[in-house]
Structures are given as structure tokens and as C-alpha cells.
Scaffold this motif. Structure first.
Motif, mmCIF file in Angstrom:
data_model
loop_
_atom_site.group_PDB
_atom_site.id
_atom_site.type_symbol
_atom_site.label_atom_id
_atom_site.label_comp_id
_atom_site.label_asym_id
_atom_site.label_seq_id
_atom_site.Cartn_x
_atom_site.Cartn_y
_atom_site.Cartn_z
ATOM 1 N N VAL A 166 0.860 -0.969 -0.002
ATOM 2 C CA VAL A 166 0.028 0.065 -0.144
ATOM 3 C C VAL A 166 0.745 1.517 0.012
ATOM 4 O O VAL A 166 1.892 1.206 0.829
ATOM 5 C CB VAL A 166 -0.887 0.105 1.226
ATOM 6 N N LEU A 167 0.744 2.155 -0.864
ATOM 7 C CA LEU A 167 1.167 3.531 -0.962
ATOM 8 C C LEU A 167 0.261 4.477 -0.554
ATOM 9 O O LEU A 167 -0.671 4.654 -1.520
ATOM 10 C CB LEU A 167 1.694 3.804 -2.395
ATOM 11 N N ILE A 168 0.539 5.329 0.603
ATOM 12 C CA ILE A 168 -0.161 6.246 0.826
ATOM 13 C C ILE A 168 0.056 7.685 -0.064
ATOM 14 O O ILE A 168 1.399 7.791 -0.151
ATOM 15 C CB ILE A 168 -0.219 6.749 2.104
ATOM 16 N N VAL A 169 -0.843 8.172 -0.747
ATOM 17 C CA VAL A 169 -0.341 9.162 -1.936
ATOM 18 C C VAL A 169 -1.371 10.580 -1.510
ATOM 19 O O VAL A 169 -2.558 10.445 -1.479
ATOM 20 C CB VAL A 169 -0.819 8.767 -3.188
ATOM 21 N N CYS A 170 -0.491 11.490 -1.507
ATOM 22 C CA CYS A 170 -1.040 12.763 -1.022
ATOM 23 C C CYS A 170 -0.566 13.783 -2.056
ATOM 24 O O CYS A 170 0.756 14.398 -2.006
ATOM 25 C CB CYS A 170 -0.770 13.189 0.355
ATOM 26 N N PRO A 171 -1.428 14.604 -2.499
ATOM 27 C CA PRO A 171 -1.139 15.765 -3.231
ATOM 28 C C PRO A 171 -0.733 16.845 -2.240
ATOM 29 O O PRO A 171 -1.762 16.889 -1.100
ATOM 30 C CB PRO A 171 -2.330 16.169 -4.321
ATOM 31 N N ASN A 172 -0.033 17.922 -2.451
ATOM 32 C CA ASN A 172 0.085 18.813 -1.202
ATOM 33 C C ASN A 172 0.479 20.066 -1.870
ATOM 34 O O ASN A 172 1.107 20.476 -2.936
ATOM 35 C CB ASN A 172 1.117 18.431 -0.378
ATOM 36 N N HIS A 173 -0.376 21.196 -1.429
ATOM 37 C CA HIS A 173 -0.252 22.567 -1.803
ATOM 38 C C HIS A 173 -0.413 23.438 -0.592
ATOM 39 O O HIS A 173 -1.682 23.569 -0.181
ATOM 40 C CB HIS A 173 -1.077 22.982 -3.009
ATOM 41 N N GLY A 174 0.447 23.865 0.040
ATOM 42 C CA GLY A 174 0.256 24.833 1.237
ATOM 43 C C GLY A 174 0.480 23.976 2.402
ATOM 44 O O GLY A 174 0.092 24.699 3.724
ATOM 45 N N GLY A 175 1.056 22.764 2.451
ATOM 46 C CA GLY A 175 1.573 22.167 3.904
ATOM 47 C C GLY A 175 0.526 21.212 4.455
ATOM 48 O O GLY A 175 -0.666 21.229 4.029
ATOM 49 N N CYS A 176 1.079 20.432 5.201
ATOM 50 C CA CYS A 176 0.026 19.487 5.814
ATOM 51 C C CYS A 176 -0.367 19.740 7.372
ATOM 52 O O CYS A 176 0.329 20.259 8.044
ATOM 53 C CB CYS A 176 0.789 17.947 6.022
ATOM 54 N N SER A 177 -1.633 19.500 7.566
ATOM 55 C CA SER A 177 -2.095 20.008 9.048
ATOM 56 C C SER A 177 -1.411 18.930 9.823
ATOM 57 O O SER A 177 -1.136 17.750 9.656
ATOM 58 C CB SER A 177 -3.512 20.004 8.845
ATOM 59 N N PRO A 178 -1.288 19.358 11.353
ATOM 60 C CA PRO A 178 -0.776 18.550 12.197
ATOM 61 C C PRO A 178 -1.791 17.307 12.495
ATOM 62 O O PRO A 178 -1.275 16.329 12.758
ATOM 63 C CB PRO A 178 -0.907 19.541 13.551
ATOM 64 N N GLY A 179 -2.965 17.696 12.318
ATOM 65 C CA GLY A 179 -3.915 16.396 12.478
ATOM 66 C C GLY A 179 -3.625 15.299 11.328
ATOM 67 O O GLY A 179 -3.938 14.150 11.616
ATOM 68 N N PHE A 180 -3.532 15.788 10.138
ATOM 69 C CA PHE A 180 -3.352 14.935 9.174
ATOM 70 C C PHE A 180 -1.924 14.041 9.293
ATOM 71 O O PHE A 180 -2.070 12.881 9.341
ATOM 72 C CB PHE A 180 -3.250 15.669 7.722
ATOM 73 N N THR A 181 -0.712 14.628 9.845
ATOM 74 C CA THR A 181 0.320 14.117 10.081
ATOM 75 C C THR A 181 0.214 13.077 11.153
ATOM 76 O O THR A 181 0.674 11.751 11.303
ATOM 77 C CB THR A 181 1.330 15.130 10.466
#
Length: 230
Positions: free
Chosen positions: A24-39
């Protein structure tokens, strides 16, 4: 092209057969940074997945690609998944929160496309999933008594699991912004475009309503289904 039925991806095999790998590969487009809750959510989900026993090969990894042009970024993520030999792509947006068992729950449904529903980031928000049935056409609301799997016409890719073999059957482009009638000003999202291409192949898309009740969407605060108008 691999023609193995999708529902055999993680089903137990007969004793004399090789158990299918689960990469399984977790794939995440990102524009503007990741929220702490997401991390925090990603870390817990990866740990939970890794801790569970599986008789075959099993791995999980994370790939984030920066960029503001979502169709391009998502296509690059698919390409990366093929390059490293993954079997599933777990799509998350970098502003989502979700429980540790999210990936395992979605994997265990054995469907090529299965998602969690979530509220959009505004008050009185419409949810991301949309249904089209004989009795009702409109947003799929996730309420306190919602449960089980629901077939939908489209779902947001902020929390969606896809079997990577699906993309071998799709024609490029997989993702695209497309102007919508009648004035062609508003753009159809790249996730809606993807869902329509999947439907053209006769492949069903499902939403897990039990999981959906535990998914949040971060903006100026965490948006949940309680903000949706039913």
C-alpha cells in the motif's frame, strides 16, 4: 496486463496458491502544507497497518508530491506507485483527519474503489460523495445512524482506496479539470472526472458510512458531517 479479478487482491488463497502481496502506498497531493491533525492520522494509520499479521508480503509507504495542478500531481503519484511496485493507492488530502484503522477497513472491503465520505470545508457544507438512485439523486449525507457500504456515483479523493490495476484499464488522462455546462465557468473537479471514467468501465464505487462518521476535514477548524445540511 494483469487480468486477475479485483476481488482477489487480498482474499485468502487456497493452500497451494501463493498469497497475493499487499503493498500500500499512501499518496497525497500537497499545496500549502500538511495539517498537524493529518500528520498524526497518517502516523497512526501506518503503525496500525504495519502491526497486523498477514501471511503474504505486506508493506506500507508514503509519497507526498507538492504542486497546485491537481490532475498533474495525482497522475505523477499513480506513476510513482507503478514504479515502486505497489498494489494499492491510498489517497488522502493533507487536510484530513481519520482513524487508525482507515486503511485496513477499506482494504477489507475488497473493492477496486472504496472511499470515506467527508464534509467540505464550509458551514452548511455538502458532503463530498454523490449518489444517483431511483428514489434520490444528490449528496450522500453521513448521519449518526448511517452504516454499511453505499454505492455512489462519485466520491472525493480526500480519503479513497484504489486498486492500482484499475489504472491499467483507464485511458489517459486519469484526472482532469473540465468546464461544466451551461456557462462553462465552473470546473468539474479532477476527482469527479476520475469517478466518471471508472463508471464508464462498469466498476462500482462505494463509500463506507461507518468509517465516514470518523473522518474530519481541517480548515480554519475541523469540519465534520455535523456541518452538513440534511
Amino acid at each position: 496486463m494483469d487480468t486477475t479479478p479485483f476481488n482477489e487482491v487480498i482474499e485468502p488463497k487456497e493452500a497451494d496458491q501463493t498469497i497475493a502481496p499487499m503493498h500500500v502506498l499512501i499518496v497525497c497531493p500537497n499545496h500549502g502544507g500538511c495539517s498537524p491533525g493529518f500528520t498524526y492520522s497518517v502516523a497512526r494509520a501506518m503503525t496500525y497497518f504495519s502491526s497486523l499479521p498477514y501471511e503474504g508480503e505486506k508493506s506500507i509507504d508514503l509519497k507526498i508530491i507538492e504542486g497546485s495542478i491537481l490532475p498533474e500531481v495525482r497522475t505523477r503519484l499513480v506513476s510513482y506507485g507503478f514504479d515502486v511496485g505497489d498494489t494499492h493507492l491510498m489517497w488522502f488530502d493533507c487536510d484530513m483527519s481519520f482513524p487508525p484503522d482507515t486503511i485496513v477497513r477499506l482494504m477489507n472491503h475488497n473493492h477496486p474503489v472504496v472511499a470515506g465520505n467527508y464534509a467540505r470545508r464550509n458551514i452548511n457544507a455538502r458532503p463530498a460523495a454523490f449518489v444517483e438512485g431511483d428514489d434520490y439523486i444528490g449528496p450522500l449525507f453521513t448521519k449518526e445512524d448511517s452504516e454499511g457500504l453505499v454505492e455512489v456515483k462519485q466520491a472525493g479523493m480526500g480519503c479513497m482506496l484504489t486498486d492500482i490495476r484499475l489504472f491499467e484499464r483507464l485511458q489517459l488522462p486519469f484526472f482532469k479539470f473540465e468546464p461544466m455546462a451551461p456557462d462553462f465557468v465552473k470546473q468539474m473537479g479532477e476527482d469527479v472526472y476520475f469517478c466518471r471514467k471508472v463508471a464508464e468501465l462498469g466498476i462500482k464505487i462505494f463509500v463506507d458510512q461507518d468509517l465516514s462518521k470518523r473522518i474530519g476535514h481541517f480548515g480554519s477548524f475541523e469540519y465534520t458531517h455535523s456541518f452538513s445540511m440534511a
